[in-house]
Design a protein around this motif. Structure first.
Motif, PDB file in Angstrom:
ATOM      1  N   LYS A   1      -1.572  38.757  -5.569  1.00 30.95           N
ATOM      2  CA  LYS A   1      -2.446  39.405  -4.580  1.00 30.95           C
ATOM      3  C   LYS A   1      -1.713  40.422  -3.710  1.00 30.95           C
ATOM      4  CE  LYS A   1      -5.977  37.066  -5.931  1.00 30.95           C
ATOM      5  NZ  LYS A   1      -6.442  37.526  -7.208  1.00 30.95           N
ATOM      6  N   SER A   2      -0.422  40.234  -3.493  1.00 30.35           N
ATOM      7  CA  SER A   2       0.326  41.154  -2.634  1.00 30.35           C
ATOM      8  C   SER A   2       0.718  42.453  -3.338  1.00 30.35           C
ATOM      9  CB  SER A   2       1.594  40.460  -2.137  1.00 30.35           C
ATOM     10  OG  SER A   2       2.429  40.152  -3.246  1.00 30.35           O
TER      11      SER A   2
ATOM     12  N   SER B   1      -4.503  46.058  -4.908  1.00 32.96           N
ATOM     13  CA  SER B   1      -5.923  45.732  -4.935  1.00 32.96           C
ATOM     14  C   SER B   1      -6.493  46.240  -6.250  1.00 32.96           C
ATOM     15  CB  SER B   1      -6.646  46.412  -3.772  1.00 32.96           C
ATOM     16  OG  SER B   1      -8.041  46.302  -3.945  1.00 32.96           O
TER      17      SER B   1
END
Length: 160
Positions: A117-118, A121
């Motif tokens: 997730k980091s 996007s």
């Protein structure tokens, strides 16, 4: 997610901090075999997630093809990952854009949802990931990427 933690348009990772790239594998969009990142281990791979309805994706496609042709002898590959649900739309895009690199049919971008997730996007397109020979993410770019920027990100990872 607050803005301080939201991935920006370009994110680069130092060698010691590179997250593992999850396996992307499946049928090619053109129906001619399969694509697997695992099979490209040892090469620098550019993964470009696109959709046929995405104008920036269409704009960047010719440059990705040129960079692929220029650098593939040096151990670098471009792999597309199309998010089209009807594979026919993806095939039409690949033909219209005269893509010279393989494309993974990735309906609705599901496989990219496994990315840490980091990193980036995956809400919009295009998204470009630079994967090092150890199958770790060296850089991630949200939005269209130009040839010069792509070469700048890839060249340091190539063998001398």
């Amino acid at each position: 997610m607050d803005d301080a933690r939201r991935p920006g348009p370009l994110k680069s990772f130092a060698s010691a901090d590179r997250p593992a790239m999850p396996e992307l594998a499946g049928k090619r969009g053109d129906g001619d075999g399969r694509v697997s990142l695992k099979e490209l281990r040892g090469k620098v791979v550019v993964v470009n997630a696109w959709a046929s309805w995405c104008a920036p994706c269409r704009a960047e496609a010719p440059g990705l093809s040129r960079v692929h042709e220029e650098l593939q002898a040096k151990g670098r590959r471009v792999v597309g990952a199309n998010a089209n649900v009807p594979v026919e739309a993806a095939r039409a895009f690949e033909k219209d854009a005269a893509l010279v690199y393989p494309g993974l049919h990735n309906p609705q971008g599901r496989q990219l949802l496994r990315l840490p997730k980091s990193v980036v996007s995956t809400v919009g397109h295009p998204v470009t990931l630079i994967v090092d020979p150890e199958v770790r993410i060296a850089a991630a770019r949200i939005g269209a990427i130009g040839e010069a920027e792509l070469k700048k990100l890839v060249t340091p990872l190539l063998p001398v």
